[in-house]
Structure formats: structure tokens, C-alpha cells
Design a protein around this motif. Structure first.
Motif: not given
Length: 908
Positions: A28-29, A61-65, A91-96
Motif C-alpha cells: 500500500n502507498v 500487486t507486482i506478480p511474476n518476480i 517461490k509461490g509467496n507474496s511479500q508485503s
């Protein structure tokens, strides 16, 4: 073909690898001073092209990093760029990763947004609108979802000045109906799916396949010239993010069904809406595929099933984005129905009331593939659309010269539309100054009415009556088949020159291009009239006991086609060829003032060949049009624009309007007129826009259109009083004012949550007028098409003087936007609308004003989605009045019912 397309879609869905091979970053910004969410901020992974912009709540959300340690940066105009280093992507996780930005001391020219904007976002579309040189309005997938909008047609009516007429599938824009508008998909023209209309029914396009919709109400050189109301461009969804598989299920009920003790439909069609029935080829036997008798049906809650999936494949120097979806939904409806014919002396010719039953289906499938490398993009878009509507109407009452009382009319109808769209589009950045864009489309349409059954009966009892015998067409079976093939091509080349100002990297841009459209339509129909020879009392629910092969062989009735003893088809074949070249010059005089000058040269050839009961023949015309256009934009401040646009366009007569072909309704008959000529349209608009914040808008526009030699639908002065079409006067005009605002009313943000109350409102007020000249019409048609207008001037058909939309939305999100609840109250108002111009002593027919209120509740919990919709809460009577001199007569009335639905989805 249908089965093959569905099989390809299902196989495509089943082959998606739906487990994340890379990681993602969400966050979030916020503004460091106020704590408010920043909308449209750029967030990107340093050293890569991976990035995005924040949404309405400041979330991203920025995917495919790729897995590893990265640096994430955030920038926004007038704020300091912020960096977060050593972010571990697994791999497979989302970082906040959250950002709080402070005010910037860096000059604006040092800040560059590198992320690709998500044009489903309302905020991004407003930014586009602000920066655009031409005047346009857009509505994106996010806003459609918030308001519970299910299709492109309903979406378009949320834009100021756009409305939809009752009993039609076409849109009305600023008082101008179907013939004055055009429809495109990704910039390429779409065919009509119905012989009655010029444009495709936008209800075919579910919001599952829409990224956003652009509506351009003033001409530009890049647009086909055959419009005066608006060009509606649907942009299909392209996947660009984490791989996913989404399964959705929705069910619901229409309140109108509670008024029906039992539910009936005609024999034949099944539940899925893919049926077809052929007519028999021999009048000596009675061997139709369906029966006359209505069938009692079990009514189930309507069902909406959808599956969609997307995945991005990354290679060393390129990327392949894939998206596919398939869905099916159906719905039952019931309503009381009133239909009347009243003459100018207030005498009823028909006074019928009863009920109508409907069952509708829609199947949608789409496959979208986007391949990009270096500065090149290729798009492949294939879309399959199938809709069906099955209806049964039972009407009782008075029929003049037939049944003083005890008249009975039944019509059982099934209509199916199938559309297959195939597009290939490309974009290439040849060098920093030159771009090339192109597109090719091949579309096919099939519209069928297979075995419409119509009965007219009289006298007898409530359950048993005699067949009406004054016209052998009183009892008939009707078949029609429309096929259309369209090929379209676009190509354009841009060249930028000169040193630009601030966020524009060029002083001028020259665009030259070509558009081509090649359309072929074939239409055929036949009607089997049942000539009664020996009449007898027959049960209205057992018509098959009379109309059967045994009674045909025994001479109780005869089959006739166009009064003949052999089968005759009424046909017309239409061809349309449009070739156009265009040029645009965009020139920035300074950082505030920009002009767009356009010129379009368009050559049109249209031909129709017909063979009907009224004769056979061939008509064609060639028109060469030179169409200039001009758009001016002056930035009064960083947040305010003043715009002006004008241009010349034209309006072509449609195939159905020019073919002398008879179309029969329950209470009306229409026929084409081969003498119609194109109209010329002069368009102008002045608009002021103010963007207080990235998500807010305040705008006011005044517009005007003058039409030379307008085309109208009117009642022909003849024994049958048929509807027909013609150039009914020398001029027509429309002018008006549009107002629109989008406003954040209240916002509160916590550490991991946010609350927001926001609203939008727009209205259009306008006035229309046209000349009605019966002598002009008579002279131009060599006396074959005449009219008895009761006025010399009248409002335009389809026009409503006032249209307004408003919605109030509340959104609460938590867990950094992963969970949310959104509620919306959506209201729409339309004033009285002209439906039919009066003739002789008959007054105009006018659709009464409409009020519509919807409530939408949607929530997201991790991977689950839940929705509740209540549509048409006011459930007012839909009424049409004939305004005679002495009094107003209600000539049509029905209800749509309140539609309740509950939906559940899960995203893997």
C-alpha cells in the motif's frame, strides 16, 4: 463449429499450469502527511521492467518476480521517490512492502513513471482521459464490478448521455438511436447479430471479458465515418499477472415468477440455447419438428457458471500472456402484458391483455494470447458468443372486425444469435520516433428464428375457440435465417517530431492510416400460413388436435406460402465495402495548448439484391466522403482542461431499411424502402474538466449536432399502415448539456486497513427537433412511400430530454487489501422518450419515465469472493402511452421483476 470452439477453450483452460513459479510483492502507498492512499503511484522492481500503479485504495500487486533479493521503488508526481532494499522474494509467496511518501524537492521532469498502467482501474482511466487530446469517456472493469454490472450494454448506460430503449437491444446516445452509432472491439468493427439493428447487441459481452469500454461522442479521423451519436469500443481483457484459475457460481430468482401459478413455454428448445429447427420442404404433408401446444415447465433458480484462467510465460527476451474464459448463464422471467392499438378517434382496434413467459441463455467463451518482445506486441483474440431467448405470449380481449369479445392471440418464439469473432492485432515501436499499429478481423454471425408459431382465435369459451379466418396469416409458422461475414483491417503509422514539453516527449505527431470493412449478409425467410377450410371449436391448449397431418389430408386446412401452393423463400443479399484513408496531425504549441487536426477520405459502396412477395430487384449506391475533424485542448492548470471538438460524419441506411421486405409483429408490420439516401452530420462539443485528485472528476460539456436529410422510422400512409423508413425532412438537430462528477466523500486509513465512502453522479439534459416533410418524402420515392404527418416538426425518435445516473459506494479493506467488503447503491433515471412519431390523427407514442435502483454487495476473503445483488428494486411498470389530442392512452405495459442473486467464487 460450436462444439469445436468450446472444446478448444476447455482444453486451453485445462492446460494452464496454475501453481506460481515465481513470487509477488503486494503493498500500500500513503501520503506521509495526511495518511490518505495515493492513487496512481508507480511501484516497480529496480533494474527490471516489472511494475504497476496503485489502485483506488492505494494498493498494488507486482506478480511474476524472479526468486531472490530485489529493490522496490515507488514514485509519484510531487513526492519523493522511496526505495525498499533487500526484499526477499520466495517461490509461490507474496511479500508485503508498504510505502509512505513525503513531498518532493525534485523537479517534475526528474520523475518518470515506468510502470504499465492497469486500464481496468477507474483511476488510470481518469488519468488517460485527462491526458488525451481528443474527448472521450471510459468505464473500466473495476467500476463495473463495484456497480454489479453484468454486460457491456449496461456498462455503456452508466456513461453520461447514453441510454437504452425499452424493447430494443440498441443504445441511444445524446438523443440518437442505433443507426447513428457504431460498435468496435479493440478498434475493429463488429457485425450486427440481428436483422433489425445496425449494431451488435452489447449484452452479448459479459464483464468477465472486458478490460474497459471507451465511448467517443465526437468524430476523429481514425474512426469510421458512419456515426453521429458515439463509437463504443470494447477492449477485451488481457492477462498480465500471477497465474490463476477462477471458478464462479451464481444463482438467483426473479420476483416476477411468484405471480405465475404455472410457467409455460413453446415446444422444442432445450435448456442450453443451442437448438435449431428446419422447415419442411413439402406442402402436401404436415411434418414440422415442433408441436403447437405449450408445455408446462419447472422453473429453477437461474444459474451462472464461469471458469477463467490466465498465465504468463516468460522467456529470455519475450513474454507470452494467455487468458481464457468460458461461462453459461440462464434466467426465467414472467410478466403480465397489455398491448393495445388505438386510432386517432380514441377507438380501440385491439385491446389485449394476458401474460408473457421468457427463458434466456447466454454462453460466452474467449481465448486471448499476447506475445511481446523488445518493442513489439502481437495479440490474438478469439471470442464465441451464443444467446437464446424463448418466449410465449398469451393475450385475450377485443380485436376489431374479428372478435368483439373472446379474442385470443398466442405467439411462441425462439431466437438464437451466434457470433464468432477472430482478431489479430499488432503494435511495433520501430524507433523512438516511429510506431506501427495494425489489426485484422474475421467475424461471422448467425441469427435464426426457427419455427415461430402464431395463433389468432375468436369467440367460443375461455378454453375452446374458433380459428380466425379473415386472413390466412392469422395462424402461421415463420422461419428466418440471417448470416453475415465481416472482414475488417486497420493499419496506422505514427511519426513524432520536435522537442516536447514536460511529460510529452515530442512537439508534434503525424499519423497516417487505412481502414477497410467488407461485409456480406444473406437473409432468407418463409412463412407457412394455415388457411382454414373447415373451422371447428378447438381447445386453445391443444392446437395440435387440429393442425396435424391427418386433418391436412382430410382437407380441414391448407398450407400456403405467400398465398402459393409451393414453398417460396423471401430473400435479400447485401454487400458493403468501405475503404478509407486518414491523417492526423497532433501539435503542441506549448506545454498547455495542443491541437489535433484530422482528415478522413472514405469511399462507400453498398448493394442490396432482393426477391420478396413485393417483387425483386437490385439497388446500389456509391458515396465518397471527405470528413474533416478538429480537437483542441488547453490546460488551464495542472488539474483543469478546456476542450473543443468538431467534425463531419454521415449515416448510411441499413440493409433492412432499404429491402422491400415484410417483417410482422403482433400489432405491427414493417417494410423497407429502397429510395433512402445517406444523411450528413455536423458535430460539435465544448467541455471543461477538473481533476481535484487522481480519483476525482468534475466536468461540464455542451454539445450540438445538426443532421442533413435525416432517416426516420414512420407509419406509411397505406391500407396496412405499415412501418417503413425514409428521409422524412431536410434537417434535424440535437443540443444539450452534460455534467459529471466523481468524489471521495470520506476516507479513513489504519495500519493495515482502510475505509472509504465515495460517489459519482452524471446527468444529460437535451433538446431535439426535426422537420417532417411529407411532400419531400413523396417526391423522392416517386409516390410509392407517403406519410400523413400530423406536425411539421417533432422530437427525434428515441430521444429523452433528461438522463441521470448516480451511485454511492462504501469500501472497507483490511489485511493490506487482501480482504474487502464493498457495497453500492446505484440509481438511474430517464425522462419520457419518443418511441413513434404520430401520423394522421394519431398522437405520438411515448415511453414513460423510468426509475431504476440496484443494490450490490461484494466481498473478498483471501481467495474467496462472495456477492449479493438486488436489481430493479423499484420494479415500476414499463409503460408506453399514445398521446392523442383528447387524452393519453396506455398502449403497452409490463414489468421486469426484481432480480436477486447470490454468487460465490474461488481463485486458485
Amino acid at each position: 463449429m460450436t462444439k469445436q470452439v468450446l472444446l478448444v477453450l476447455l482444453l486451453t483452460l485445462s492446460t494452464f499450469g496454475l501453481y506460481a513459479q515465481k513470487g509477488s510483492i503486494t503493498g500500500n502507498v500513503k501520503d506521509g502527511k495526511t495518511g490518505e492512499a495515493l492513487i496512481g503511484a508507480s511501484v516497480f522492481v529496480d533494474g527490471t521492467t516489472l511494475g504497476t500503479v496503485t489502485d483506488f485504495d492505494g494498493n498494488y500487486t507486482i506478480p511474476n518476480i524472479p526468486v531472490g533479493t530485489v529493490t522496490v521503488k515507488c514514485s509519484f508526481i510531487s513526492y519523493e521517490t522511496s526505495s525498499k532494499e533487500n526484499i526477499n522474494v520466495s517461490k509461490g509467496n507474496s511479500q508485503s512492502v508498504d510505502f509512505v511518501l513525503g513531498e518532493s524537492t525534485i523537479a517534475l521532469e526528474d520523475v518518470k513513471v515506468v510502470a504499465k498502467a492497469n486500464r481496468e482501474s477507474e483511476v488510470v482511466l481518469l488519468i488517460d482521459q485527462k491526458k488525451s487530446v481528443g474527448i472521450k469517456q471510459s468505464i473500466g472493469a473495476q467500476e463495473l464490478a463495484t456497480q454489479g454490472i453484468s454486460d457491456a450494454s449496461a456498462a455503456a448506460t452508466k456513461v453520461s448521455g447514453v441510454s437504452k430503449q425499452n424493447d430494443t437491444k440498441g443504445l441511444n446516445v445524446r438523443g440518437l438511436g442505433d443507426r447513428y452509432n457504431t460498435t468496435t472491439l479493440n478498434g475493429l468493427p463488429l457485425p450486427s447479430n440481428n436483422a433489425e439493428f445496425k449494431n451488435i447487441d452489447l449484452e452479448l459481452f459479459s464483464t468477465e471479458i472486458i478490460e474497459f469500454i471507451d465511448i467517443e461522442k465526437v468524430p476523429g479521423a481514425h474512426l469510421y465515418g458512419d456515426f453521429a451519436g458515439a463509437n463504443v469500443n470494447v477492449v477485451s481483457k488481457i492477462h498480465n499477472g500471477d497465474p490463476f484459475l477462477k471458478i464462479g457460481l451464481k444463482t438467483g430468482y426473479n420476483s416476477s415468477l411468484s405471480d405465475a401459478d404455472k410457467f409455460y413455454l413453446g415446444d422444442g428448445p432445450g435448456m442450453l440455447g443451442f437448438d435449431n429447427f428446419d422447415y419442411q420442404n413439402n406442402l402436401d404433408v404436415y411434418d414440422f419438428e415442433t408441436n403447437w401446444n405449450p408445455e408446462e415447465k419447472t422453473v429453477y433458480p437461474f444459474t451462472d457458471i464461469s471458469v477463467s484462467a490466465g498465465k504468463t510465460f516468460e522467456f529470455e527476451n519475450s513474454k507470452l500472456n494467455t487468458f481464457a474464459t468460458i461461462s453459461f448463464d440462464n434466467e426465467y422471467q414472467y410478466s403480465d402484458l397489455l398491448q393495445r392499438q388505438v386510432n386517432g378517434s380514441d377507438f380501440f382496434r385491439r385491446d389485449l391483455s394476458g401474460e408473457q413467459y421468457k427463458y434466456m441463455t447466454q454462453t460466452t467463451g474467449m481465448l486471448n494470447v499476447n506475445y511481446n518482445w523488445n518493442s513489439n506486441n502481437i495479440y490474438l483474440n478469439s471470442m464465441f458468443l451464443n444467446t437464446s431467448e424463448q418466449s410465449l405470449k398469451n393475450l385475450r380481449g377485443f380485436i376489431f372486425d374479428l372478435a368483439e369479445e373472446g379474442g385470443f392471440v398466442r405467439r411462441s418464439e425462439y431466437e438464437r444469435n451466434t457470433v464468432l469473432v477472430n482478431q489479430i492485432l499488432g503494435g511495433h515501436k520501430l524507433n523512438p520516433k516511429m510506431n506501427l499499429k495494425w489489426g485484422v478481423a474475421y467475424n461471422t454471425v448467425k441469427n435464426i428464428i426457427p419455427d415461430r408459431r402464431h395463433n389468432t382465435m375468436e369467440n367460443g369459451t375461455d378454453s375452446e375457440k374458433f380459428f380466425a379466418t379473415n386472413d390466412q396469416a392469422n395462424n402461421n409458422r415463420y422461419f428466418h435465417d440471417l448470416k453475415e461475414d465481416d472482414i475488417a483491417a486497420n493499419i496506422s503509422w505514427d511519426y513524432k517530431f520536435g522537442e516536447g514539453f514536460e511529460d510529452v516527449d515530442y512537439k508534434g505527431k503525424l499519423t497516417v492510416g487505412y481502414n477497410g470493412k467488407f461485409k456480406n449478409r444473406s437473409f432468407e425467410s418463409t412463412q407457412f400460413n394455415h388457411k382454414i377450410i373447415t373451422n371447428q371449436l378447438t381447445n386453445i391448449n391443444n392446437i395440435d388436435s387440429y393442425f396435424n397431418n391427418e386433418n391436412l389430408q382430410n382437407g380441414l386446412f391448407d398450407l400456403k406460402v405467400l398465398s402459393s401452393n409451393f414453398i417460396i423463400l423471401s430473400t435479400y443479399d447485401g454487400e458493403q465495402i468501405i475503404n478509407a484513408g486518414f491523417a492526423n496531425l497532433e501539435y503542441h504549441f506549448n506545454s498547455r495548448f495542443v491541437a489535433l487536426l484530422g482528415l478522413r477520405a472514405e469511399n462507400v459502396y453498398q448493394e442490396i439484391e432482393y426477391n420478396t412477395v413485393l417483387g425483386e430487384g437490385k439497388e446500389d449506391f456509391t458515396e465518397f466522403k471527405v470528413l474533416p475533424s478538429l480537437s483542441l485542448k488547453y490546460s488551464l492548470s495542472a488539474k483543469t482542461n478546456l476542450r473543443f471538438a468538431s467534425g463531419i460524419t454521415y449515416t448510411l441506411p441499413q440493409f433492412k431499411e432499404t429491402a422491400p421486405f415484410i417483417f410482422e409483429g403482433i400489432t405491427d408490420v414493417s417494410i423497407g424502402n429502397p429510395y433512402i439516401e445517406p444523411s450528413t452530420n455536423y458535430n460539435g462539443e465544448l467541455k471543461w474538466e477538473y481533476f481535484p485528485k487522481p480519483s476525482e472528476l468534475l466536468s461540464v460539456a455542451v454539445f450540438g449536432k445538426y443532421i442533413s436529410n435525416p432517416i426516420n422510422r414512420f407509419v406509411r400512409a397505406s391500407a396496412g399502415n405499415e412501418f417503413t423508413f425514409g428521409n422524412t425532412g431536410d434537417w434535424a438537430y440535437v443540443y444539450g448539456l452534460e455534467f459529471e462528477t466523481k468524489k471521495n466523500i470520506w476516507t479513513k486509513s489504519g495500519e493495515n486497513s482502510s475505509k472509504k465512502l465515495y460517489a459519482s453522479f452524471n446527468f444529460t439534459v437535451m433538446d431535439t427537433k426535426q422537420e417532417l416533410d411529407a411532400e419531400k418524402l413523396k417526391e423522392e420515392t416517386e409516390g410509392r412511400y407517403t406519410a400523413n404527418f400530423n406536425k411539421e416538426e417533432e422530437d427525434l425518435q428515441g430521444s429523452a430530454s433528461f438522463i441521470a445516473n448516480t451511485n454511492l459506494n462504501y469500501k472497507y479493506s483490511w489485511k493490506d487489501g487482501q480482504n474487502s467488503i464493498t457495497s453500492s447503491l446505484v440509481y438511474r433515471y430517464e425522462s419520457e422518450r419518443m418511441y413513434l412519431i404520430g401520423y394522421s390523427s394519431l398522437g405520438n407514442q411515448v415511453d414513460d419515465e423510468l426509475h431504476n435502483l440496484d443494490f450490490v454487495l461484494k466481498s473478498k476473503f483471501n481467495n474467496w469472493g462472495l456477492s449479493f445483488l438486488a436489481k430493479n428494486l423499484l420494479d415500476q411498470d414499463i409503460e408506453r402511452f399514445q398521446k392523442n389530442e383528447t387524452q393519453d392512452w396506455l398502449v403497452k405495459s409490463y414489468k421486469k421483476g426484481i432480480k436477486f442473486s447470490l454468487g460465490l467464487s474461488y481463485t486458485f
